[in-house]
Design an enzyme around this catalytic site. Sequence first.
Site, mmCIF file in Angstrom:
data_model
loop_
_atom_site.group_PDB
_atom_site.id
_atom_site.type_symbol
_atom_site.label_atom_id
_atom_site.label_comp_id
_atom_site.label_asym_id
_atom_site.label_seq_id
_atom_site.Cartn_x
_atom_site.Cartn_y
_atom_site.Cartn_z
ATOM 1 N N ARG A 33 -65.314 -32.410 31.686
ATOM 2 C CA ARG A 33 -64.348 -31.493 32.284
ATOM 3 C C ARG A 33 -62.997 -32.200 32.328
ATOM 4 O O ARG A 33 -62.904 -33.395 32.037
ATOM 5 C CB ARG A 33 -64.789 -30.944 33.647
ATOM 6 C CG ARG A 33 -65.558 -31.803 34.549
ATOM 7 C CD ARG A 33 -64.841 -33.032 35.051
ATOM 8 N NE ARG A 33 -63.563 -32.729 35.647
ATOM 9 C CZ ARG A 33 -62.581 -33.582 35.786
ATOM 10 N NH1 ARG A 33 -62.708 -34.836 35.377
ATOM 11 N NH2 ARG A 33 -61.442 -33.245 36.329
ATOM 12 N N GLY A 34 -61.959 -31.431 32.685
ATOM 13 C CA GLY A 34 -60.599 -31.961 32.593
ATOM 14 C C GLY A 34 -60.039 -31.517 31.248
ATOM 15 O O GLY A 34 -60.668 -31.728 30.202
ATOM 16 N N ALA A 35 -58.845 -30.903 31.297
ATOM 17 C CA ALA A 35 -58.343 -30.204 30.108
ATOM 18 C C ALA A 35 -58.294 -31.075 28.838
ATOM 19 O O ALA A 35 -58.858 -30.692 27.799
ATOM 20 C CB ALA A 35 -56.974 -29.608 30.427
ATOM 21 N N ASP A 41 -53.991 -27.874 33.702
ATOM 22 C CA ASP A 41 -54.867 -27.284 32.681
ATOM 23 C C ASP A 41 -54.093 -26.411 31.708
ATOM 24 O O ASP A 41 -54.548 -26.173 30.584
ATOM 25 C CB ASP A 41 -55.968 -26.468 33.354
ATOM 26 C CG ASP A 41 -56.892 -27.412 34.093
ATOM 27 O OD1 ASP A 41 -56.543 -27.811 35.220
ATOM 28 O OD2 ASP A 41 -57.926 -27.799 33.524
ATOM 29 N N LYS A 63 -56.119 -27.251 39.265
ATOM 30 C CA LYS A 63 -57.275 -27.052 40.152
ATOM 31 C C LYS A 63 -56.897 -26.304 41.426
ATOM 32 O O LYS A 63 -55.842 -26.561 42.015
ATOM 33 C CB LYS A 63 -57.864 -28.433 40.476
ATOM 34 C CG LYS A 63 -59.089 -28.451 41.349
ATOM 35 C CD LYS A 63 -60.198 -27.573 40.844
ATOM 36 C CE LYS A 63 -60.622 -27.878 39.426
ATOM 37 N NZ LYS A 63 -61.520 -26.848 38.839
ATOM 38 N N ARG A 77 -64.787 -22.426 28.026
ATOM 39 C CA ARG A 77 -64.085 -22.300 29.319
ATOM 40 C C ARG A 77 -62.747 -21.620 29.033
ATOM 41 O O ARG A 77 -62.125 -21.896 28.009
ATOM 42 C CB ARG A 77 -63.881 -23.664 30.000
ATOM 43 C CG ARG A 77 -65.181 -24.221 30.606
ATOM 44 C CD ARG A 77 -64.942 -25.426 31.496
ATOM 45 N NE ARG A 77 -64.416 -25.079 32.800
ATOM 46 C CZ ARG A 77 -63.975 -25.988 33.676
ATOM 47 N NH1 ARG A 77 -63.977 -27.267 33.374
ATOM 48 N NH2 ARG A 77 -63.519 -25.611 34.858
HETATM 49 O O1 MRU Z 1 -62.510 -27.750 36.500
HETATM 50 P P1 MRU Z 1 -62.023 -29.062 35.959
HETATM 51 O O2 MRU Z 1 -62.612 -30.243 36.647
HETATM 52 O O3 MRU Z 1 -62.130 -29.116 34.458
HETATM 53 O O4 MRU Z 1 -60.489 -29.048 36.311
HETATM 54 C C1 MRU Z 1 -59.690 -30.157 35.988
HETATM 55 C C2 MRU Z 1 -58.365 -30.103 36.624
HETATM 56 O O5 MRU Z 1 -57.951 -29.128 37.206
HETATM 57 C C3 MRU Z 1 -57.504 -31.292 36.433
HETATM 58 O O6 MRU Z 1 -56.695 -31.528 37.533
HETATM 59 C C4 MRU Z 1 -56.645 -30.958 35.186
HETATM 60 O O7 MRU Z 1 -57.505 -30.632 34.110
HETATM 61 C C5 MRU Z 1 -55.894 -32.013 34.683
HETATM 62 S S1 MRU Z 1 -56.964 -33.055 33.741
HETATM 63 C C6 MRU Z 1 -56.025 -34.307 33.157
#
Ligand code: MRU
Length: 353
Positions: free
Chosen positions: A55-57, A243, A254, A98
């Site tokens: 996870r994380g963009a 994201d 988030k 996603r």
């Molecule tokens: O749902 P997630 O854990 O994939 O969400 C991630 C976030 O919101 C992070 O803050 C965002 O992707 C930045 S990742 C460098």
Amino acid sequence: METTTTLVAHPDHAVLWHDERLYLLDQRLLPETTAFVVCESAQDAARAITDMVVRGAPAIGVAAAYAVVLAARARVADAGNHWRERIAEDLRQLAAARPTAINLSWAIERMRAFMASLDHLDPVPALLAEAKRIHAEDLAANQRIGELGAGLIASATAVVTHCNAGALATGGYGTALGVVRSAHAAGKITRVYADETRPWMQGSRLTAWELMASGIPVTLQADGAAASLMARGEIGWVIVGSDRIAANGDVCNKIGTYGLAILARHFGIRFMVAAPTSTIDLSVSSGAEIPIEERAADEVLACGGKRLAPEAAEARNPVFDVTPAALVDAIVTERGVIEQPDAAKLERLMGGS
Ligand code: MRU
């Protein structure tokens, strides 16, 4: 999908190409267990993205690039010269894994464009090289973001972060936590206050693990504790990732980020968004056009496998929100910093692309 614990788990190795397969550090199990999910196919990778193994963009984007290699290998094996027609459905499924993080479709589109330029009979080695370039470029972007973001912090201070925008969420080093790493190395960060980030607990499970592994002082706090912490006057910056950033500078991140930005403005604390340009989506004119993922209500109704609410209770679980550009002091990318973001500044940064 097989699971293995044979590789060494490290925050910088959330996504690995190893032994001709894609290894994803299973972020659902951290910090108690460090195990990798092994993806043999694009379908495995799509499921891992949906289920938040990765996870994380930016990390989702890097994983998707490697997943395209897996798809090409399978389509060449079963369709020979017709692999290009057969791969389209794999790419569609991957892109749907996603909805909010734009880095997913950004990486797939870059792989698709590269694919179109290939005339080899066997596209796999060239596609793998391109996926590795995407991975290496993301790491380099984060290191540059770290330097530029640290440059904005005038003197030693404590900061607040939300969710996990670290090495785990990227190709390595991290975006928001990349800024934290660089600023801490320069003596500018005394402590990171990490919101626990209900309901998935990215802050307590991932950010605390990652910062502790790097020797950076971190204190967890309940999401609702930010206002009283800020009121004490010890916080210089809020630093978060993103994201997707819209053409007008609205920042999707988030759930809970928007509230932090309002608090920061109220208390005169600066608000920094650290993200690579692959997170900027000029095709959406404002944050209102960004699709916000809603995940299962159970993520809110239970925690750590234990039900917290009455049996019949209902819950909503939108997992991202949009912070209006007007509340953002700086967007830090590998191409430069935009202060007080707006559409003209973003267009200039992206060079009309
Ligand atoms: O749902 P997630 O854990 O994939 O969400 C991630 C976030 O919101 C992070 O803050 C965002 O992707 C930045 S990742 C460098």
